[in-house]
Motif scaffolding. Sequence first.
Motif, PDB file in Angstrom:
ATOM      1  N   ILE A  10       0.863  -1.181   0.000  1.00  0.00           N
ATOM      2  CA  ILE A  10       0.000   0.000   0.000  1.00  0.00           C
ATOM      3  C   ILE A  10       0.901   1.234   0.000  1.00  0.00           C
ATOM      4  O   ILE A  10       1.875   1.300   0.757  1.00  0.00           O
ATOM      5  N   TYR A  11       0.565   2.206  -0.837  1.00  0.00           N
ATOM      6  CA  TYR A  11       1.357   3.443  -0.905  1.00  0.00           C
ATOM      7  C   TYR A  11       0.436   4.657  -0.994  1.00  0.00           C
ATOM      8  O   TYR A  11      -0.653   4.600  -1.552  1.00  0.00           O
ATOM      9  N   ARG A  12       0.931   5.743  -0.443  1.00  0.00           N
ATOM     10  CA  ARG A  12       0.296   7.043  -0.635  1.00  0.00           C
ATOM     11  C   ARG A  12       1.337   8.009  -1.191  1.00  0.00           C
ATOM     12  O   ARG A  12       2.559   7.757  -1.092  1.00  0.00           O
ATOM     13  N   TYR A  13       0.869   9.124  -1.731  1.00  0.00           N
ATOM     14  CA  TYR A  13       1.743  10.115  -2.362  1.00  0.00           C
ATOM     15  C   TYR A  13       1.301  11.498  -1.861  1.00  0.00           C
ATOM     16  O   TYR A  13       0.509  12.179  -2.525  1.00  0.00           O
ATOM     17  N   PRO A  14       1.781  11.913  -0.694  1.00  0.00           N
ATOM     18  CA  PRO A  14       1.285  13.157  -0.092  1.00  0.00           C
ATOM     19  C   PRO A  14       1.440  14.380  -0.995  1.00  0.00           C
ATOM     20  O   PRO A  14       0.568  15.254  -1.000  1.00  0.00           O
ATOM     21  N   VAL A  15       2.560  14.452  -1.748  1.00  0.00           N
ATOM     22  CA  VAL A  15       2.785  15.567  -2.668  1.00  0.00           C
ATOM     23  C   VAL A  15       2.881  15.011  -4.077  1.00  0.00           C
ATOM     24  O   VAL A  15       3.697  14.128  -4.348  1.00  0.00           O
ATOM     25  N   LYS A  16       2.068  15.521  -4.957  1.00  0.00           N
ATOM     26  CA  LYS A  16       2.040  15.034  -6.335  1.00  0.00           C
ATOM     27  C   LYS A  16       3.440  15.077  -6.941  1.00  0.00           C
ATOM     28  O   LYS A  16       4.134  16.101  -6.876  1.00  0.00           O
ATOM     29  N   GLY A  17       3.870  13.953  -7.508  1.00  0.00           N
ATOM     30  CA  GLY A  17       5.162  13.881  -8.179  1.00  0.00           C
ATOM     31  C   GLY A  17       6.326  13.512  -7.286  1.00  0.00           C
ATOM     32  O   GLY A  17       7.401  13.191  -7.795  1.00  0.00           O
ATOM     33  N   LEU A  18       6.113  13.541  -5.966  1.00  0.00           N
ATOM     34  CA  LEU A  18       7.216  13.264  -5.052  1.00  0.00           C
ATOM     35  C   LEU A  18       7.147  11.832  -4.525  1.00  0.00           C
ATOM     36  O   LEU A  18       6.380  11.021  -5.001  1.00  0.00           O
ATOM     37  N   THR A  19       7.951  11.504  -3.537  1.00  0.00           N
ATOM     38  CA  THR A  19       8.234  10.133  -3.143  1.00  0.00           C
ATOM     39  C   THR A  19       7.011   9.360  -2.636  1.00  0.00           C
ATOM     40  O   THR A  19       6.255   9.873  -1.805  1.00  0.00           O
ATOM     41  N   PRO A  20       6.828   8.115  -3.105  1.00  0.00           N
ATOM     42  CA  PRO A  20       5.798   7.236  -2.530  1.00  0.00           C
ATOM     43  C   PRO A  20       6.129   6.908  -1.079  1.00  0.00           C
ATOM     44  O   PRO A  20       7.296   6.756  -0.717  1.00  0.00           O
ATOM     45  N   GLU A  21       5.079   6.774  -0.249  1.00  0.00           N
ATOM     46  CA  GLU A  21       5.279   6.410   1.144  1.00  0.00           C
ATOM     47  C   GLU A  21       4.516   5.121   1.445  1.00  0.00           C
ATOM     48  O   GLU A  21       3.286   5.077   1.293  1.00  0.00           O
ATOM     49  N   PRO A  22       5.225   4.056   1.866  1.00  0.00           N
ATOM     50  CA  PRO A  22       4.555   2.778   2.129  1.00  0.00           C
ATOM     51  C   PRO A  22       3.749   2.831   3.421  1.00  0.00           C
ATOM     52  O   PRO A  22       4.125   3.491   4.390  1.00  0.00           O
ATOM     53  N   LEU A  23       2.641   2.112   3.423  1.00  0.00           N
ATOM     54  CA  LEU A  23       1.775   2.010   4.597  1.00  0.00           C
ATOM     55  C   LEU A  23       1.531   0.542   4.889  1.00  0.00           C
ATOM     56  O   LEU A  23       1.285  -0.249   3.975  1.00  0.00           O
TER      57      LEU A  23
END
Length: 259
Positions: A10-23
């Motif tokens: 599962i991943y989210r992307y808090p800022v468009k175009g920047l680093t994926p963050e795993p959850l």
Amino acid sequence: MPSSAKIDSIYRYPVKGLTPEPLARVALTPGQTLPADRRYAIENGPSGFDPAAPKWMPKPHFLMLMRDEWLAGLRTHFDDASHVLTIHRNGEIAVRGNLEAAEGRAAVENFFATGFAGQIKGPPKVLSGERHSFSDVARKVVSIINLASVRAIENMVDYPVHPLRFRANLYVEGWPAWHEFDLVDKTLAMGDVRLKVVKRITRCAAVNVDPDTAARDLAIPQALMQRLGHNECGIYAEVIAGGTIAVGDAIAAEEPELL
């Protein structure tokens, strides 16, 4: 529906175009994206976006990987509690700022304005709007990638394909390649959570960028067109029943009820 299908990551992307963050797990709300997914964007010159009345706008208004592959060379992290975005460049902290405070946004904007002046169109500006998501589509959706389809693409291009090129929220293991296309208009069940699959995802040049090296080294949409007659990979789904999902959760498809 293969009984072994499960959420691989599962991943989210808090800022468009920047680093994926795993959850490891995430709570989903009906009609919404993953919490904080594409919550912010970096405006690439004046766009007319109104934070008080946010409306969907096409991605060329913002910094994004389709055009700005150098974004993949940054490593970023967003902290929900403090709203602080930390950006690493070349292994060191380049800037840190609270995206909900004017001073913090200004620090991040100055980093892009001074560090990438020759690569952006106009003054960068951190944008956000109440519950707005800077998604590639106007609907509030969860994006899903079938890992078997990624492996099929590897065979097409004869090259390793990092799944994060596709910047999905959910990565699924256990479906045959391209099985996800058969799920459009069906409902996916993950425990108490229900996602209604609404459309296929059309791929752009962003997937040609390696998320590890920031190199634009493949031509995946073109390969899909040549081999399959379309440039689609993945599906969008809307949350219709909320709850918490986690890595490893089983996925089942529900047939639509006959009226």
